[in-house]
Design a protein around this motif. Structure first.
Motif, PDB file in Angstrom:
ATOM      1  N   SER A 111       0.827  -1.205   0.000  1.00  0.00           N
ATOM      2  CA  SER A 111       0.000   0.000   0.000  1.00  0.00           C
ATOM      3  C   SER A 111       0.860   1.253   0.000  1.00  0.00           C
ATOM      4  CB  SER A 111      -0.941   0.002   1.215  1.00  0.00           C
ATOM      5  OG  SER A 111      -1.991  -0.936   1.051  1.00  0.00           O
ATOM      6  N   LEU A 112       1.915   1.245   0.778  1.00  0.00           N
ATOM      7  CA  LEU A 112       2.818   2.403   0.804  1.00  0.00           C
ATOM      8  C   LEU A 112       3.390   2.682  -0.589  1.00  0.00           C
ATOM      9  CD1 LEU A 112       4.699   1.725   4.158  1.00  0.00           C
ATOM     10  CD2 LEU A 112       3.168   3.649   3.699  1.00  0.00           C
ATOM     11  N   ARG A 113       3.747   1.615  -1.307  1.00  0.00           N
ATOM     12  CA  ARG A 113       4.288   1.796  -2.663  1.00  0.00           C
ATOM     13  C   ARG A 113       3.230   2.393  -3.592  1.00  0.00           C
ATOM     14  NH1 ARG A 113       6.697  -3.245  -1.541  1.00  0.00           N
ATOM     15  NH2 ARG A 113       5.046  -4.351  -2.674  1.00  0.00           N
ATOM     16  N   ARG A 114       2.030   1.838  -3.567  1.00  0.00           N
ATOM     17  CA  ARG A 114       0.991   2.346  -4.460  1.00  0.00           C
ATOM     18  C   ARG A 114       0.596   3.782  -4.114  1.00  0.00           C
ATOM     19  NH1 ARG A 114      -0.771  -3.188  -4.082  1.00  0.00           N
ATOM     20  NH2 ARG A 114      -1.977  -2.677  -2.210  1.00  0.00           N
ATOM     21  N   LEU A 115       0.561   4.098  -2.851  1.00  0.00           N
ATOM     22  CA  LEU A 115       0.180   5.439  -2.410  1.00  0.00           C
ATOM     23  C   LEU A 115       1.324   6.442  -2.554  1.00  0.00           C
ATOM     24  CD1 LEU A 115      -1.764   4.377   0.784  1.00  0.00           C
ATOM     25  CD2 LEU A 115      -2.776   5.508  -1.209  1.00  0.00           C
ATOM     26  N   GLY A 116       2.524   5.955  -2.766  1.00  0.00           N
ATOM     27  CA  GLY A 116       3.678   6.839  -2.931  1.00  0.00           C
ATOM     28  C   GLY A 116       3.977   7.663  -1.695  1.00  0.00           C
ATOM     29  N   THR A 117       3.834   7.045  -0.533  1.00  0.00           N
ATOM     30  CA  THR A 117       4.031   7.772   0.717  1.00  0.00           C
ATOM     31  C   THR A 117       4.878   6.941   1.668  1.00  0.00           C
ATOM     32  OG1 THR A 117       2.872   8.906   2.525  1.00  0.00           O
ATOM     33  CG2 THR A 117       1.924   6.839   1.770  1.00  0.00           C
ATOM     34  N   GLU A 118       5.426   7.599   2.669  1.00  0.00           N
ATOM     35  CA  GLU A 118       6.249   6.899   3.658  1.00  0.00           C
ATOM     36  C   GLU A 118       5.440   6.473   4.876  1.00  0.00           C
ATOM     37  OE1 GLU A 118       9.495   9.463   4.581  1.00  0.00           O
ATOM     38  OE2 GLU A 118      10.521   9.115   2.649  1.00  0.00           O
ATOM     39  N   HIS A 119       4.210   6.970   4.988  1.00  0.00           N
ATOM     40  CA  HIS A 119       3.404   6.575   6.140  1.00  0.00           C
ATOM     41  C   HIS A 119       1.920   6.618   5.791  1.00  0.00           C
ATOM     42  CE1 HIS A 119       3.022  10.971   6.594  1.00  0.00           C
ATOM     43  NE2 HIS A 119       1.880  10.692   7.203  1.00  0.00           N
ATOM     44  N   ILE A 120       1.160   5.808   6.477  1.00  0.00           N
ATOM     45  CA  ILE A 120      -0.296   5.786   6.387  1.00  0.00           C
ATOM     46  C   ILE A 120      -0.821   6.385   7.682  1.00  0.00           C
ATOM     47  CG2 ILE A 120      -2.322   4.275   6.316  1.00  0.00           C
ATOM     48  CD1 ILE A 120      -0.423   2.254   4.767  1.00  0.00           C
ATOM     49  N   ASP A 121      -1.708   7.346   7.584  1.00  0.00           N
ATOM     50  CA  ASP A 121      -2.197   8.012   8.792  1.00  0.00           C
ATOM     51  C   ASP A 121      -3.094   7.108   9.628  1.00  0.00           C
ATOM     52  OD1 ASP A 121      -1.045  10.700   8.415  1.00  0.00           O
ATOM     53  OD2 ASP A 121      -2.305  10.716   6.629  1.00  0.00           O
ATOM     54  N   LEU A 122      -3.976   6.360   8.974  1.00  0.00           N
ATOM     55  CA  LEU A 122      -4.909   5.476   9.683  1.00  0.00           C
ATOM     56  C   LEU A 122      -4.993   4.169   8.909  1.00  0.00           C
ATOM     57  CD1 LEU A 122      -7.061   4.908  11.859  1.00  0.00           C
ATOM     58  CD2 LEU A 122      -8.712   6.164  10.439  1.00  0.00           C
ATOM     59  N   TYR A 123      -4.588   3.085   9.549  1.00  0.00           N
ATOM     60  CA  TYR A 123      -4.527   1.787   8.871  1.00  0.00           C
ATOM     61  C   TYR A 123      -5.534   0.845   9.509  1.00  0.00           C
ATOM     62  CZ  TYR A 123      -2.086  -1.826   6.110  1.00  0.00           C
ATOM     63  OH  TYR A 123      -1.753  -2.792   5.173  1.00  0.00           O
ATOM     64  N   TYR A 124      -6.508   0.405   8.690  1.00  0.00           N
ATOM     65  CA  TYR A 124      -7.572  -0.468   9.170  1.00  0.00           C
ATOM     66  C   TYR A 124      -7.325  -1.919   8.761  1.00  0.00           C
ATOM     67  CZ  TYR A 124     -10.853   3.634   9.326  1.00  0.00           C
ATOM     68  OH  TYR A 124     -11.504   4.810   9.560  1.00  0.00           O
ATOM     69  N   GLN A 125      -7.754  -2.828   9.625  1.00  0.00           N
ATOM     70  CA  GLN A 125      -7.991  -4.191   9.184  1.00  0.00           C
ATOM     71  C   GLN A 125      -9.381  -4.217   8.571  1.00  0.00           C
ATOM     72  OE1 GLN A 125      -8.242  -7.329  12.183  1.00  0.00           O
ATOM     73  NE2 GLN A 125      -7.411  -8.803  10.728  1.00  0.00           N
ATOM     74  N   HIS A 126      -9.476  -4.600   7.303  1.00  0.00           N
ATOM     75  CA  HIS A 126     -10.729  -4.480   6.558  1.00  0.00           C
ATOM     76  C   HIS A 126     -11.816  -5.392   7.112  1.00  0.00           C
ATOM     77  CE1 HIS A 126     -12.047  -3.195   2.244  1.00  0.00           C
ATOM     78  NE2 HIS A 126     -13.042  -3.094   3.094  1.00  0.00           N
TER      79      HIS A 126
END
Length: 337
Positions: A111-126
């Motif tokens: 997900s980090l690669r696809r989003l092009g970011t170094e961090h995710i602000d809020l990460y859910y278990q779907h």
């Protein structure tokens, strides 16, 4: 746009977010240029809390957001995504859920690669994995926080018992689940648990997948690949009945000079007063004009009489809120999820 603190963790988000799935998949063909225009307008309006998942378009939605974010300051957006759903590599059909630590680490990095970011602000278990204790899954998610890849943790489509177990391992900032005038089952146990534990609630489908707007009360005008064809509430017989329930919604909207969608969203936003917890809905849209209309719902105030008139709707809705799923997938969701 005022900010809301999600639960007791300190995560500040705008009072209304944006569900991004429809920009890439689910609700008929997506227009790439229009999708980017919606994201630009969302920033203009202060709708900076964006929700996606690795399952949406099998990564395409995260890639879209990553493309957009490459041209703006990363701190302009509070970015939420989800992991856990699994799919058949050949057909793309959903096959289940995984919540084991190795899978979680791999999913986060992807997900980090696809989003092009170094961090995710809020990460859910779907959705919880029934073969893995939720404490183990959240423990692995907590390691991502310690590594700086994730800032806050969330959970989606789970029951109150699972939330309590998870929260004992690491503070949970938010629970994402369905909540609308059509869907109120979570008020029995999950909402009180969120209020007690200091967990924010992020309702998805606050407009009943468009039904509560009054514009999508049948599947007649929907494209063949629109997922609503598989939702029982949109079947011909159920839809006829459910349309008849919208009369008080339309009457209140007409009296206030607003749209039915704005009344339905205002109802969700006002749940925070009723239940004593932070509530931030994430309506999705593929059109800038509907985005603007959704934001205007924050200025709609419903009276006690309005709330009383709307209250009976959920008890009279016919048709399951979930699409037609095989038993092995349906069993992933607890009764109070």
């Amino acid at each position: 746009m005022r900010d809301v603190i999600l639960g007791s963790t300190g995560l500040a988000v705008p009072a209304m977010g944006l569900g991004c799935m429809g920009l890439s998949s689910g609700y008929g063909p997506a227009d790439h240029g229009e999708s980017l225009a919606v994201l630009r307008r969302a920033l203009d309006l202060g709708v900076r809390f964006w929700d996606t998942a690795d399952a949406y378009g099998r990564g395409a939605n995260e890639t879209l957001l990553g493309e957009f974010l490459s041209g703006v300051r990363r701190d302009e957006v509070v970015l939420a995504t989800k992991f856990g759903a699994t799919f058949d590599p050949d057909t793309g059909a959903p096959t289940g859920a995984r919540g084991d630590p190795d899978f979680i680490r791999q999913a986060c990095d992807a997900s980090l690669r696809r989003l092009g970011t170094e961090h995710i602000d809020l990460y859910y278990q779907h959705v919880p994995d029934p073969s893995v204790p939720i404490e183990e899954s959240v423990g692995a998610m907590a390691e991502l926080v310690a590594a700086g890849k994730v800032r806050y943790l969330g959970l989606s489509n789970l029951g109150s018992g699972q939330l309590r177990a998870a929260h004992g391992v690491h503070p949970i900032a938010a629970v994402q689940t369905e909540w609308s005038l059509f869907t109120r089952h979570i008020e029995e146990s999950l909402v009180p648990a969120c209020a007690e534990l200091g967990v924010g609630l992020v309702p998805y489908s606050p407009l009943g997948r468009g039904f509560l707007t009054g514009q999508y009360t049948s599947t007649d005008a929907l494209s063949a690949d629109d997922l609503r064809h598989s939702y029982p509430r949109f079947s011909a017989e159920n839809a006829r009945h459910n349309r008849s329930l919208l009369e008080p919604l339309h009457e209140i909207a007409a009296a206030k000079g607003v749209t039915p969608a704005q009344v339905a969203l205002a109802w969700v936003c006002q749940r925070s007063r009723t239940h004593g917890l932070s509530v931030v809905p994430i309506p999705g849209t593929k059109r800038t004009e509907r985005l603007e209309s959704n934001v205007a719902a924050l200025d709609v105030d419903l009276t006690g009489d309005d709330l009383a008139a709307l209250a009976p709707i959920a008890d009279q809705v016919t048709g399951d809120r979930f699409p037609d799923l095989p038993p092995e997938l349906r069993s992933l969701l607890p009764a109070d999820a």
